[in-house]
Design an enzyme around this catalytic site. Structure first.
Site, short mmCIF file in Angstrom:
data_model
loop_
_atom_site.label_atom_id
_atom_site.label_comp_id
_atom_site.label_asym_id
_atom_site.label_seq_id
_atom_site.Cartn_x
_atom_site.Cartn_y
_atom_site.Cartn_z
N HIS A 198 13.57 -44.63 53.62
CA HIS A 198 12.47 -43.69 53.52
C HIS A 198 11.11 -44.36 53.50
O HIS A 198 10.11 -43.77 53.91
CB HIS A 198 12.70 -42.71 52.37
CG HIS A 198 13.68 -41.67 52.78
ND1 HIS A 198 15.03 -41.84 52.58
CD2 HIS A 198 13.53 -40.52 53.46
CE1 HIS A 198 15.65 -40.80 53.12
NE2 HIS A 198 14.78 -39.98 53.65
N GLU A 438 24.60 -33.35 60.36
CA GLU A 438 24.47 -34.78 60.08
C GLU A 438 25.75 -35.37 59.48
O GLU A 438 25.77 -36.53 59.08
CB GLU A 438 23.26 -35.06 59.18
CG GLU A 438 23.13 -34.15 57.99
CD GLU A 438 21.81 -34.32 57.23
OE1 GLU A 438 21.03 -35.24 57.52
OE2 GLU A 438 21.57 -33.51 56.32
N ASP A 462 21.38 -39.63 59.54
CA ASP A 462 22.63 -39.63 58.80
C ASP A 462 23.84 -39.56 59.74
O ASP A 462 24.83 -40.23 59.51
CB ASP A 462 22.67 -38.46 57.81
CG ASP A 462 21.94 -38.81 56.53
OD1 ASP A 462 22.24 -39.87 55.98
OD2 ASP A 462 21.07 -38.03 56.11
N CYS A 509 15.95 -33.53 64.55
CA CYS A 509 14.83 -33.98 63.74
C CYS A 509 15.03 -35.40 63.19
O CYS A 509 14.21 -35.90 62.46
CB CYS A 509 14.55 -33.00 62.60
SG CYS A 509 15.93 -32.82 61.48
#
Ligand code: PEP
Ligand code: MG
Length: 591
Positions: A198, A438, A462, A509
């Site tokens: 992240h 995901e 993911d 996304c």
């Protein structure tokens, strides 16, 4: 690319890492370390004076933090600055301060010794927590401890960073990345970290070039060294030579021209050479980016990660506050839509309950956690229902692995509507309900899921990690994190087909959607919409506008039959050359 390879061959002053955020910058290194301040258990001759010094040091720390808080408010808005308010609250904690004062008086020791010892009790607990969130918060507490000790020792504030430097650090938490950006940081280089950690995603959102996972940058780079960061290829040049400087200055100039050209694309349609429309949405991580969404003419927000609100506030916001945040967001993008994702708590992200897990990525994460904690989930759903005044909020569920999870979510939404009706509160039904794809089970069962929801959004960050069984944040196995592996491409095809056949919306996304190289294959597979960092929008549009749709379909069909990522990449290179598709941003890798 040839010139670049030759340059590399002739150089021994570079460090290779993972290209985490694109861009080229030249600047001076700032070694970002958590300072270790030494304290001794010397006696305090004048206990009264020691207590006064302690309170003065706390007051000074508050003043420093208030300054940072104001800066954060100006940059990110009131709500997102709450993390600093939370730090300030610790400095107002009467129990903590009273306890330290009591020990100074009783033991007649120097206050810095007592502060160090007492605050370390908390710090040790947090550092040994199995919960990433608490471990990251430990850094905040340590920062407070160091501030007080530094002020007691009347040392200058070391945590300040000269504006415009390049941060070199062992690792960076998402909070570090966000906080440091306030010093107009030119770039980030770290020893550890992966492409989709992240912190890396945040660097891309902030449009700050970053190279992560270098293993040894903190040992090879000295304070104030001149650095060139190549965030496209993942290289850092240390104290560059004249030819290296000339090479990169020329590239930087070229990039400026390209960016100018890209801006001119703003009002042009996002369609292939033969008129197939591909919608581009924006992933939004920090409030400031919403201006970019509008400036870049995105169709709307394709992903808003609500767990980041918890991360920034340091706690779970209540229903009213959440309603306000979602309402503000939907108002700012209206008449565009905003896809708000339910809290993706767990995995490598924020946790609000400290539960030990051997494999957090396979544990109580996303929808699993939310269904086990319906009070939290329902608070968020009610806030969204109440915020949807403009009828432009789409709701998305993360980490879905069974159809039953969708059915249970629908049941909870019904219950929330009923509760609001009972209380006579204003609300509007959520405009659309969708799921992230995901998890491999959701991909395999895409047809069944398509009967239940209005849209799919493919979360490749993911999905790739679960298909390839490779931890997305672990640079030791990053070579296996292959977005072009035919196993991934065939899975994407299956999902996209299921959505298109069922007539529901399909988007992507994950970070793969922001990769220009991937676009021709994605378009060829039948993807009609993507969502990426706002700063990537123009270059994605430029690539889309150069892709012939029918040829992209042929390309995708060929790619599905290949057996390795390398073969797919080779095919892609040929495709870009054959169709003269401009290589911008991520495609600059090839220049
Ligand atoms: C993804 O997994 O691709 C995704 C967009 O979600 P996140 O990165 O927040 O896990
Ligand atoms: Mg995800």
């Amino acid at each position: 690319m040839k010139r670049f390879r030759e340059l590399l061959k002739k150089s021994d002053n570079y460090i290779a890492g993972i290209p985490a955020a694109p861009g080229l910058v030249i600047g001076h290194a700032h070694l970002f370390t958590k300072e270790i301040l030494s304290v001794t258990d010397a006696a305090a001759d004048d206990v009264e004076a020691a207590v006064v010094s302690f309170h003065e040091a706390v007051a000074k720390a508050k003043k420093e933090l208030n300054k940072i808080l104001n800066y954060a408010k100006a940059k990110m808005g009131e709500e997102r600055s709450e993390i600093f308010s939370a730090q300030l609250m610790i400095l107002d904690d009467e129990i903590l301060l009273g306890n330290i004062e009591q020990h100074i008086v009783q033991e007649k020791k120097q206050p810095e010794f007592i502060v160090h010892r007492e605050m370390n009790v908390f710090l040790d607990m947090m550092r040994h927590s199995s919960d990433t969130y608490f471990r990251e918060r430990a850094n905040d507490i340590e920062d407070i401890k160091n501030r007080i000790i530094r002020n007691l020792q009347k040392k200058r504030l070391q945590s300040q960073v000269t504006p415009g430097v390049i941060i070199v650090s062992e690792s960076l938490t998402p909070a570090d990345t966000l906080l440091l950006s306030k010093w107009d940081i030119k770039g980030y280089v770290t020893d550890r970290g992966g492409l989709t950690s992240h912190a890396a995603i945040l660097a891309r959102s902030l449009d700050i070039p970053a190279v992560v996972g270098t293993h040894n940058c903190t040992h090879r780079i000295n304070q104030d060294d001149l650095l060139i960061i190549d965030g496209f290829h993942g290289y850092v040049f240390v104290n560059p030579t004249e030819p290296q400087l000339a090479f990169f200055n020329e590239k930087i100039e070229k990039m400026r021209e390209i960016n100018q050209e890209l801006k001119e694309l703003k009002d042009k349609p996002s369609q292939t050479t033969d008129g197939h429309e591909i919608d581009i949405f924006a992933n939004v991580d920090v409030t400031g980016e919403i201006d970019l969404v509008i400036a870049n003419n995105a169709k709307g927000i394709g992903l808003f990660r609500t767990e980041q609100i918890i991360e920034e506030f340091g706690e779970l916001p209540d229903e009213e506050l959440q309603k306000q945040i979602y309402y503000n967001l939907s108002t700012r993008v209206y008449p565009r839509s905003v896809t708000i994702r339910a809290f993706d708590i767990g995995g490598d992200k924020v946790k609000i309950i400290d539960y030990p897990e051997a494999n957090p990525f396979l544990g109580s994460r996303g929808i699993r956690f939310l269904l086990d904690n319906p009070l939290i989930f329902k608070t968020q759903i009610r806030a969204l229902l109440r915020a949807n005044i403009h009828n432009n909020i789409h709701f998305m569920i993360p980490m879905v692995s069974t159809v039953d999870e969708v059915k249970k979510t629908k049941q909870l939404i019904k219950e929330c509507i009923h509760e609001l009706q009972e209380k006579n509160q204003e609300y509007k039904k959520l405009t659309k309900l969708g799921i992230m794809i995901e998890v491999p089970s959701a991909a395999v069962m895409a047809r069944q899921f398509a009967r239940e929801v209005d849209f799919f959004s493919i979360g490749t960050n993911d999905l790739i990690q679960y298909i390839m069984a490779v931890d997305r944040g672990n640079d030791a196995v990053s070579g296996l994190y292959q977005e072009f592996n035919p196993a991934v491409l065939n899975t994407l095809k299956h999902i996209i087909n299921a959505a298109n056949e069922a007539g529901i919306q399909i988007s992507m996304c994950g970070e793969m959607a922001a990769d220009n190289q991937a676009l021709p294959i994605l378009i060829g597979l039948g993807l009609k919409s993507i969502s990426a960092s706002p700063s990537a929008i123009h270059s994605l549009k430029r690539t889309i506008r150069a892709v012939p749709y029918e040829k992209a379909v042929e390309l995708a069909q060929k790619a599905l039959e290949l057996s390795s990522q390398e073969e797919v990449q080779h095919l892609l290179l040929q495709f870009f050359e054959e169709h003269n598709i401009p290589r911008t941003r991520t495609i600059l890798k090839f220049i």
